[in-house]
Design a protein around this motif. Sequence first.
Motif, PDB file in Angstrom:
ATOM      1  N   UNK A 360       0.842  -1.273  -0.120  1.00 40.71           N
ATOM      2  CA  UNK A 360       0.048  -0.127   0.149  1.00 40.71           C
ATOM      3  C   UNK A 360       0.841   1.380   0.010  1.00 40.71           C
ATOM      4  N   UNK A 361       2.137   1.223   0.278  1.00 37.21           N
ATOM      5  CA  UNK A 361       2.845   2.434   0.385  1.00 37.21           C
ATOM      6  C   UNK A 361       3.006   3.378  -0.812  1.00 37.21           C
ATOM      7  N   UNK A 362       3.155   2.365  -2.015  1.00 36.16           N
ATOM      8  CA  UNK A 362       3.130   2.955  -3.194  1.00 36.16           C
ATOM      9  C   UNK A 362       1.849   3.767  -3.467  1.00 36.16           C
ATOM     10  N   UNK A 363       0.826   3.257  -3.188  1.00 39.30           N
ATOM     11  CA  UNK A 363      -0.800   3.652  -3.105  1.00 39.30           C
ATOM     12  C   UNK A 363      -0.809   5.130  -2.534  1.00 39.30           C
ATOM     13  N   UNK A 364      -0.309   5.300  -1.380  1.00 39.72           N
ATOM     14  CA  UNK A 364      -0.341   6.144  -0.490  1.00 39.72           C
ATOM     15  C   UNK A 364       0.504   7.313  -0.968  1.00 39.72           C
ATOM     16  N   UNK A 365       1.689   6.752  -1.502  1.00 38.55           N
ATOM     17  CA  UNK A 365       2.587   7.868  -1.927  1.00 38.55           C
ATOM     18  C   UNK A 365       2.005   8.819  -3.183  1.00 38.55           C
ATOM     19  N   UNK A 366       1.441   8.053  -3.870  1.00 34.25           N
ATOM     20  CA  UNK A 366       0.557   8.616  -4.989  1.00 34.25           C
ATOM     21  C   UNK A 366      -0.511   9.691  -4.585  1.00 34.25           C
ATOM     22  N   UNK A 367      -1.259   9.314  -3.616  1.00 37.49           N
ATOM     23  CA  UNK A 367      -2.258   9.892  -3.057  1.00 37.49           C
ATOM     24  C   UNK A 367      -1.677  11.283  -2.315  1.00 37.49           C
ATOM     25  N   UNK A 368      -0.629  11.057  -1.555  1.00 35.65           N
ATOM     26  CA  UNK A 368      -0.090  12.187  -1.005  1.00 35.65           C
ATOM     27  C   UNK A 368       0.385  13.113  -2.318  1.00 35.65           C
ATOM     28  N   UNK A 369       1.022  12.772  -3.111  1.00 34.89           N
ATOM     29  CA  UNK A 369       1.613  13.488  -4.253  1.00 34.89           C
ATOM     30  C   UNK A 369       0.468  14.367  -4.972  1.00 34.89           C
TER      31      UNK A 369
END
Length: 399
Positions: A360-369
């Motif tokens: 999930x970290x790549x998913x939340x990283x994109x959400x944050x960006x």
Amino acid sequence: MSFNDKWEEFSLDEISDAIFSGGTPTTTVKDYWNGKFNWLSSGETRNTYIMETEKTITQKGIDNSSTRLALIDDVVIASAGQGRTRGQVSLCKIDTYINQSIIAIKANKNKLSPNYLYYNLSNRYEELRKLSDGNSIRGSITTKLIKDLPIFIPDLPEQKAIAKILSSLDDKIENNKRINKTLERIAEALWLKMFVNVINNGCKESAISDFIDVRDGTHDSPKPVESGFNLITSKHLNDNYIDFDSSYKISQEDYIKINKRSKVEQYDILISMIGTVGRIYFVTDIGISFAIKNVGLYKTSKNKDFAYYLYLFLKSVQGRQFIKRNCEGSTQEYITLGSLRKMKIIIPTKMIITEFNILVEPIFSEIFNNSIQIRTLATIRNTLLPKLMSGEIRVKDIC
């Protein structure tokens, strides 16, 4: 305002084909609701575009009420509502029936661009609220007030050019929001796949406070100041965003004092504790410049391994059921800090949490960006809006 000589002044009624409000079918008659027709309430004007509605009505609901149909490209404005709702403006991207606390404006497209009208009125939020305060006993915006409202406009090609610049920013913002919703649904599906069987199998549970520090914001009411730090309460908290515009400022002294108890940091989780209980917000900002009052604070920034897991648990059926069961209060719902601390949750092994975070970290990283880009685009739009609406900046100066 420094309008160009070529701009003309009209009343809104002069350049509109229709200005009207709606109505609400009787809520106690089930046959009037959950039909195939969109029905818009005033609170939904918090959205830039009306793409869908929270409720729908039936043909019987239409026939047995004073609701009226707003069409695609109509501008809708909240004529009443709690908090900051009154004066909010949206642009219809769908056909929808409207309630009595909404005024719809159908622009005469030979004279007035609907998109330009939307931006003109959204730039006049404070003006509309002041006008309605002085012209109505209840402080509501009336159809007469809107019909008589003066509006300065350039020629139609310039209107469209101005609206195109602003809508290109809003379109990107809305697209990023849709992407974030999709990404979050994917993360929720991964959470369910990995953990729902563990939870349902009755494995040993532990109180959240056993592994996460759970606090709440101040219970005091610091004095508002003209310039300072935002004080965020439960009513300003929404899933996926914080309504900074409707909050007030507090002094640096009060900000520091509150943060000794409940400092908010990146990767923390906030939850509304009073009013509409259970709104969840994952803090993505690096530099935090707000304090909280009557808001629950999970200090997952101090235990990041569990940040995504806990956030998705709180948004899950299990998390929301716990919140619902533990709400108190008859006139206004609330949940106590004690209840938030005693919430039971499965503690996965470090290996499982690590595996989950890798997914999930790549998913939340994109959400944050995407969230950072949304704020940047909103700042650009909010800076350009009043300058374009006043003629201070002309389209030819940008293009």
